[in-house]
Design an enzyme around this catalytic site. Structure first.
Site, PDB file in Angstrom:
ATOM      1  N   PRO A   2     -14.876 -40.532  20.936  1.00  0.00           N
ATOM      2  CA  PRO A   2     -15.167 -39.684  22.105  1.00  0.00           C
ATOM      3  C   PRO A   2     -15.028 -38.217  21.703  1.00  0.00           C
ATOM      4  O   PRO A   2     -14.068 -37.842  21.025  1.00  0.00           O
ATOM      5  CB  PRO A   2     -14.086 -40.101  23.112  1.00  0.00           C
ATOM      6  CG  PRO A   2     -13.633 -41.449  22.675  1.00  0.00           C
ATOM      7  CD  PRO A   2     -13.783 -41.473  21.179  1.00  0.00           C
ATOM      8  N   GLY A   5     -11.074 -34.706  23.360  1.00  0.00           N
ATOM      9  CA  GLY A   5      -9.759 -35.330  23.223  1.00  0.00           C
ATOM     10  C   GLY A   5      -8.633 -34.408  23.660  1.00  0.00           C
ATOM     11  O   GLY A   5      -8.840 -33.211  23.897  1.00  0.00           O
ATOM     12  N   LEU A   6      -7.446 -34.979  23.727  1.00  0.00           N
ATOM     13  CA  LEU A   6      -6.251 -34.191  24.062  1.00  0.00           C
ATOM     14  C   LEU A   6      -5.413 -34.002  22.800  1.00  0.00           C
ATOM     15  O   LEU A   6      -5.033 -34.980  22.150  1.00  0.00           O
ATOM     16  CB  LEU A   6      -5.414 -34.925  25.121  1.00  0.00           C
ATOM     17  CG  LEU A   6      -4.157 -34.168  25.587  1.00  0.00           C
ATOM     18  CD1 LEU A   6      -4.545 -33.007  26.521  1.00  0.00           C
ATOM     19  CD2 LEU A   6      -3.176 -35.104  26.310  1.00  0.00           C
ATOM     20  N   GLY A   7      -5.124 -32.755  22.451  1.00  0.00           N
ATOM     21  CA  GLY A   7      -4.224 -32.458  21.338  1.00  0.00           C
ATOM     22  C   GLY A   7      -2.782 -32.625  21.788  1.00  0.00           C
ATOM     23  O   GLY A   7      -2.469 -32.428  22.969  1.00  0.00           O
ATOM     24  N   ASP A  33      -5.195 -37.084  20.164  1.00  0.00           N
ATOM     25  CA  ASP A  33      -4.952 -36.657  18.783  1.00  0.00           C
ATOM     26  C   ASP A  33      -3.457 -36.542  18.521  1.00  0.00           C
ATOM     27  O   ASP A  33      -2.780 -35.693  19.117  1.00  0.00           O
ATOM     28  CB  ASP A  33      -5.629 -35.308  18.509  1.00  0.00           C
ATOM     29  CG  ASP A  33      -5.471 -34.926  17.051  1.00  0.00           C
ATOM     30  OD1 ASP A  33      -6.186 -35.529  16.223  1.00  0.00           O
ATOM     31  OD2 ASP A  33      -4.623 -34.068  16.726  1.00  0.00           O
ATOM     32  N   TYR A  38       4.162 -34.212  14.511  1.00  0.00           N
ATOM     33  CA  TYR A  38       4.387 -33.598  15.826  1.00  0.00           C
ATOM     34  C   TYR A  38       5.686 -34.090  16.479  1.00  0.00           C
ATOM     35  O   TYR A  38       6.066 -33.617  17.566  1.00  0.00           O
ATOM     36  CB  TYR A  38       3.202 -33.846  16.771  1.00  0.00           C
ATOM     37  CG  TYR A  38       1.874 -33.347  16.225  1.00  0.00           C
ATOM     38  CD1 TYR A  38       1.820 -32.431  15.186  1.00  0.00           C
ATOM     39  CD2 TYR A  38       0.664 -33.810  16.750  1.00  0.00           C
ATOM     40  CE1 TYR A  38       0.604 -31.988  14.675  1.00  0.00           C
ATOM     41  CE2 TYR A  38      -0.551 -33.362  16.246  1.00  0.00           C
ATOM     42  CZ  TYR A  38      -0.574 -32.458  15.208  1.00  0.00           C
ATOM     43  OH  TYR A  38      -1.774 -32.026  14.707  1.00  0.00           O
ATOM     44  N   LYS A  67      -2.031 -38.981  11.809  1.00  0.00           N
ATOM     45  CA  LYS A  67      -2.188 -38.322  10.505  1.00  0.00           C
ATOM     46  C   LYS A  67      -1.003 -38.596   9.580  1.00  0.00           C
ATOM     47  O   LYS A  67       0.149 -38.641  10.030  1.00  0.00           O
ATOM     48  CB  LYS A  67      -2.312 -36.802  10.695  1.00  0.00           C
ATOM     49  CG  LYS A  67      -3.287 -36.414  11.784  1.00  0.00           C
ATOM     50  CD  LYS A  67      -3.527 -34.933  11.899  1.00  0.00           C
ATOM     51  CE  LYS A  67      -4.314 -34.614  13.150  1.00  0.00           C
ATOM     52  NZ  LYS A  67      -3.482 -34.466  14.351  1.00  0.00           N
ATOM     53  N   HIS A  98      -3.408 -35.347   6.581  1.00  0.00           N
ATOM     54  CA  HIS A  98      -3.206 -34.154   7.410  1.00  0.00           C
ATOM     55  C   HIS A  98      -3.557 -32.864   6.662  1.00  0.00           C
ATOM     56  O   HIS A  98      -4.158 -31.948   7.227  1.00  0.00           O
ATOM     57  CB  HIS A  98      -1.737 -34.124   7.870  1.00  0.00           C
ATOM     58  CG  HIS A  98      -1.498 -33.372   9.138  1.00  0.00           C
ATOM     59  ND1 HIS A  98      -0.493 -33.694  10.015  1.00  0.00           N
ATOM     60  CD2 HIS A  98      -2.111 -32.303   9.682  1.00  0.00           C
ATOM     61  CE1 HIS A  98      -0.508 -32.857  11.036  1.00  0.00           C
ATOM     62  NE2 HIS A  98      -1.479 -31.993  10.850  1.00  0.00           N
TER      63      HIS A  98
END
Ligand code: NDP
Length: 311
Positions: A2, A5-7, A33, A38, A67, A98
């Protein structure tokens, strides 16, 4: 994949992230994502489970990217399994390298090499842990090199792109090779400003042309940037933990930037990488400076900031 997307970078694990994911699903986001770096994949995984249990969104409805971080190149399988555990998923849709960088390398050679890491990532596809693999922060040169030996071609290169960093060399190379470009920091990553000492650097959301186009069209500046990103043919993954902005951002799927305004955004003269990757560089390492990391695909502004050319 899609295209919208949402980070999730900088989204703090816990309630706010969980609410933002719920809002995103409700208003139609189907691409999330993530990354182990993170430090919030467990929170994302908890929300996935809750949302799937409620039955409005199924695992098959969504695309999840994660990632492999720089410290994990020598333990690809273990790192991927940890991410699957944290996200509470059996399989990722996409797993990215990454950075083309390995933590703690001394001397000029990457250990493991990019080739060895990629081969370990290919085994993840063979074994069904991930559906597809890709790269992130790869220059055109590094992508070309990887293509020379890749048994499985990368499906995407996730790189920084917005009108202040068109990143044309790698974008054009990847698009010619049918490698999807996923645009990260499509809004200019204002919330990483302090982290990377970018205070005082112009913000793309405040750019005069962006704001004028927004006023002409009755959109917000963020919508102008996100629509530009989609119309360039990129997948785009803006981060927000603000429910109103999450909704505002995805509204661009129903908008169209007229050719005249699109062209104006394609030619802004000020160019800068917001994320120059300096943290992966150092004397006596494979990338002494950001020039070697990006194979000279670096705007002059970044070189000046790192004292690599006269200011
Ligand atoms: P973005 O360009 O997405 O900008 C995020 C900032 O914009 C936040 O401060 C957010 O604040 C704000 N914002 C969001 N929507 C709006 C809006 N409508 N109006 C005004 N401000 C808004 O930055 P990121 O660097 O986070 O990039 C996006 C994603 O890309 C990351 O989260 C991550 O998933 C990925 N990424 C990948 C990298 C890689 O190396 N592969 C590197 C960098 C990013 P608020 O949350 O308060 O709304």
């Amino acid at each position: 994949m899609p295209l919208f997307g949402l980070g999730t970078w900088k989204s703090k694990a816990g309630g706010a992230l969980e609410t933002s994911l719920r809002t995103a699903f409700e208003c139609g986001y189907r691409h999330i994502d993530c990354a182990s770096a993170y430090s919030n994949e467990d929170s994302v995984g908890k929300t996935f489970q809750e949302v799937f249990a409620e039955g409005n969104v199924t695992r098959d409805d969504i695309w999840v990217t994660s990632k492999l971080f720089n410290k994990d190149h020598a333990r690809v399988r273990d790192a991927c399994q940890q991410t699957l555990k944290d996200l509470q998923l059996e399989q990722l849709d996409l797993y990215l390298m990454h950075w083309p960088a390995v933590s703690g390398c001394e001397g000029p050679t990457l250990k493991p090499s990019i080739k060895e890491t990629w081969q370990d990532m290919e085994r993840l596809v063979d074994d069904g842990l991930v559906k597809s693999i890709g790269i992130s922060n790869f220059s055109a040169k590094k992508t070309k090199d990887l293509l020379s030996y890749a048994r499985i071609k990368p499906v995407a290169n996730q790189v920084e792109v917005h009108p202040y960093h068109r990143n044309s060399t790698v974008v054009e190379f990847c698009q010619a090779q049918s490698i999807n470009i996923t645009a990260y920091s499509p809004l200019g990553s204002n919330d990483s400003e302090k982290m990377f000492g970018r205070e005082g650097i112009p913000k793309i959301l405040d750019n005069e042309t962006v704001c004028r186009v927004a006023a002409e069209l009755g959109w917000t500046p963020a919508q102008v940037l996100l629509r530009w990103s989609l119309q360039k043919g990129f997948a785009t993954i803006p981060k927000s933990t603000n429910p109103q902005r999450i909704i505002e951002n995805i509204e661009v799927l129903g908008l169209e930037l007229p050719a005249e305004q699109f062209e104006k955004l394609n030619s802004l003269s000020f160019q800068i990488r917001m994320l120059d990757g300096n943290f992966t560089t150092g004397e006596n390492t494979p990338y002494p400076t950001i020039r070697e990391l990006w194979d000279d695909e670096v705007p002059e502004e970044n070189l000046k900031r790192r004292n690599l050319v006269a200011a």
